[in-house]
Design a protein around this motif. Structure first.
Motif, PDB file in Angstrom:
ATOM      1  N   ALA A   1       0.842  -1.207   0.000  1.00  0.00           N
ATOM      2  CA  ALA A   1       0.000   0.000   0.000  1.00  0.00           C
ATOM      3  C   ALA A   1       0.872   1.251   0.000  1.00  0.00           C
ATOM      4  O   ALA A   1       0.550   2.253  -0.660  1.00  0.00           O
ATOM      5  CB  ALA A   1      -0.928  -0.007   1.215  1.00  0.00           C
ATOM      6  N   GLY A   2       2.001   1.204   0.726  1.00  0.00           N
ATOM      7  CA  GLY A   2       2.932   2.328   0.727  1.00  0.00           C
ATOM      8  C   GLY A   2       3.534   2.580  -0.645  1.00  0.00           C
ATOM      9  O   GLY A   2       3.701   3.732  -1.060  1.00  0.00           O
ATOM     10  N   ALA A   3       3.843   1.502  -1.363  1.00  0.00           N
ATOM     11  CA  ALA A   3       4.384   1.648  -2.719  1.00  0.00           C
ATOM     12  C   ALA A   3       3.353   2.290  -3.639  1.00  0.00           C
ATOM     13  O   ALA A   3       3.685   3.158  -4.460  1.00  0.00           O
ATOM     14  CB  ALA A   3       4.812   0.287  -3.258  1.00  0.00           C
TER      15      ALA A   3
ATOM     16  N   GLY B   1      -0.498   3.022   5.266  1.00  0.00           N
ATOM     17  CA  GLY B   1       0.650   2.926   4.369  1.00  0.00           C
ATOM     18  C   GLY B   1       0.466   3.773   3.120  1.00  0.00           C
ATOM     19  O   GLY B   1       1.380   4.485   2.697  1.00  0.00           O
ATOM     20  N   PHE B   2      -0.738   3.719   2.533  1.00  0.00           N
ATOM     21  CA  PHE B   2      -1.011   4.464   1.298  1.00  0.00           C
ATOM     22  C   PHE B   2      -0.925   5.968   1.530  1.00  0.00           C
ATOM     23  O   PHE B   2      -0.247   6.694   0.788  1.00  0.00           O
ATOM     24  CB  PHE B   2      -2.388   4.094   0.758  1.00  0.00           C
ATOM     25  N   ILE B   3      -1.621   6.457   2.562  1.00  0.00           N
ATOM     26  CA  ILE B   3      -1.686   7.911   2.802  1.00  0.00           C
ATOM     27  C   ILE B   3      -0.324   8.444   3.236  1.00  0.00           C
ATOM     28  O   ILE B   3       0.150   9.467   2.721  1.00  0.00           O
ATOM     29  CB  ILE B   3      -2.758   8.234   3.857  1.00  0.00           C
ATOM     30  N   LEU B   4       0.316   7.754   4.172  1.00  0.00           N
ATOM     31  CA  LEU B   4       1.586   8.250   4.703  1.00  0.00           C
ATOM     32  C   LEU B   4       2.666   8.315   3.632  1.00  0.00           C
ATOM     33  O   LEU B   4       3.400   9.307   3.521  1.00  0.00           O
ATOM     34  CB  LEU B   4       2.044   7.356   5.854  1.00  0.00           C
ATOM     35  N   MET B   5       2.765   7.279   2.812  1.00  0.00           N
ATOM     36  CA  MET B   5       3.838   7.210   1.823  1.00  0.00           C
ATOM     37  C   MET B   5       3.530   8.010   0.562  1.00  0.00           C
ATOM     38  O   MET B   5       4.376   8.095  -0.334  1.00  0.00           O
ATOM     39  CB  MET B   5       4.143   5.761   1.467  1.00  0.00           C
ATOM     40  N   SER B   6       2.351   8.612   0.488  1.00  0.00           N
ATOM     41  CA  SER B   6       2.039   9.462  -0.667  1.00  0.00           C
ATOM     42  C   SER B   6       2.948  10.684  -0.724  1.00  0.00           C
ATOM     43  O   SER B   6       3.096  11.319  -1.772  1.00  0.00           O
ATOM     44  CB  SER B   6       0.568   9.901  -0.638  1.00  0.00           C
TER      45      SER B   6
END
Length: 402
Positions: free
Chosen positions: A275-277, A326-331
């Motif tokens: 999700a981070g990727a 993971g998605f929001i933070l790594m955006s």
């Protein structure tokens, strides 16, 4: 070529986004970071086959992080003064020899030496790779950095799969297969280096003139700029510490609190990394559309409510929240790189080294601090307190608009 034709060609190169170069570069980033992920993935194998202590494993991890992270700003400063296109394939050649040494190392000292070569290759690759992404970006700098950085994050996310599919059945010598991965990256980077050289020949005079004008107009490291840069790095450190806390300790938390098996806990961690990727990829285009500072603010402050409640929800909701976090933070991962590069023009390599390399170094220190905290106050309370780190993102409001 006439001066008018040269100027026209240069303007076209500056505004057009070279997606072919960016995709190849992203693949190389994936290959490089998947190789780097081999080192911690091998820890259970090395501990068993060579009888290494946890202290020795910690020294190996520290050596890798310090060489690959702290040296990045140094490489960035050197290549800002004198760009070196063929440093990219040369750096990955160092990684190739390091992986080969890791597979056949007969002792702890040889493993540390092999890890040094892997870290050195990574230290050269990242700032120069970021420079190539900057050069190929045209008018889409956020998207360009996202394509480049998502390759690296995807490579890191492969660590659990590397362990399960290659290292567990093949053992220490299984790392030798990654020499093929390194060789593939070297070949692709030779192609990148040739393009890089041609691009320099086309626009180096224009870039020099632009640099002189910028330096004449304003000191790139004025007191105000240093304050903004320090604040940006602080925000990156907060993000890195949170990610470090999740990747290193959440699996243990899930095992203790949900009764997970090791495999299921690793599955939750893999979901967070994937999700981070994805967040890394989408963050760049969103920043191009809505502004870099806005995306940095949203990525941190928007994560805070989720990260704070995550330790208190049932496992099904925890999985969903973990992916959203993971998605929001790594955006903001690629966005902070571009923001720093535009904050200090003409220092592309140095800014990349600081925002990516030094951030990972601080993440390693964060692992030590959070590990010590877990020993002192307990793992559950440490995970709960870690969830408050994204709240520091409110300080983004002190940064200037794009």
């Amino acid at each position: 070529m006439s001066q008018a034709a040269l100027t026209s060609s240069y303007k076209k190169e500056m505004t057009n986004t070279n997606f072919k170069i960016l995709v190849i570069l992203g693949i190389c980033h994936l290959l490089n970071d998947s190789i780097q992920a081999v080192v911690p993935a091998m820890f259970p194998i090395l501990e068993k086959s060579m009888g290494l202590t946890f202290t020795q494993l910690g020294i190996i991890a520290f050596s890798l992080n310090m060489v690959s992270s702290v040296m990045q700003p140094i490489v960035g400063v050197a290549t800002d003064k004198r760009p070196m296109p063929f440093a990219l394939p040369i750096g990955l050649t160092s990684t190739l020899f390091g992986v080969l040494g890791l597979a056949f190392a007969p002792s702890f000292a040889w493993i540390v030496l092999a890890v040094f070569f892997i870290g050195l290759g990574s230290a050269v690759f990242h700032p120069e790779g970021s420079r190539v992404a900057h050069m190929a970006a045209g008018s889409k700098r956020g998207l360009a950095q996202s394509i480049y950085q998502v390759g690296g994050n995807t490579g890191q996310a492969l660590a659990p799969l590397i362990t399960a599919l290659i290292l567990v059945p093949l053992g220490q010598k299984g790392a030798a297969w990654f020499t093929l991965v390194a060789a593939m990256a070297v070949i692709l980077l030779v192609y990148i280096a040739i393009w890089y050289s041609k691009k320099l020949n086309l626009d180096i005079q224009a870039l020099k003139q632009k640099g002189k004008n910028a330096l004449a107009a304003e000191n790139p490291f004025s007191g105000k700029i240093i304050f903004y840069l320090t604040l940006l790095l602080f925000l990156i450190f907060a993000r890195s510490w949170y990610v470090s806390g999740i990747t290193n300790f959440y699996a243990f938390y899930a095992i203790d609190n949900y009764g997970f098996s090791i495999q299921k806990a690793q599955g939750f961690l893999f979901a967070f990394l994937v999700a981070g990727a994805l967040g890394t990829f989408f963050g760049g285009p969103l920043a191009d559309r809505f502004g870099k500072r806005n995306i940095i603010l949203i990525s941190l402050v928007g994560t805070a409510p989720l990260s704070i409640i995550m330790p208190f929800v049932p496992q099904t909701f925890a999985f969903i929240i973990l992916m959203l976090t993971g998605f929001i933070l790594m955006s903001s991962f690629s966005v902070t790189v571009v923001y720093a590069q535009e904050l200090v023009p003409g220092k592309v390599g140095l800014m990349s080294g600081l925002t990516v390399g030094l951030a990972f170094g601080m993440g390693a220190i964060g692992s030590i601090v959070l590990g010590y905290l877990a020993d002192q106050i307990g793992l559950s309370l440490t995970i709960i307190l870690t969830g408050f780190l994204p709240l520091l993102g409110i300080l983004t409001l002190l940064l200037p608009k794009d």
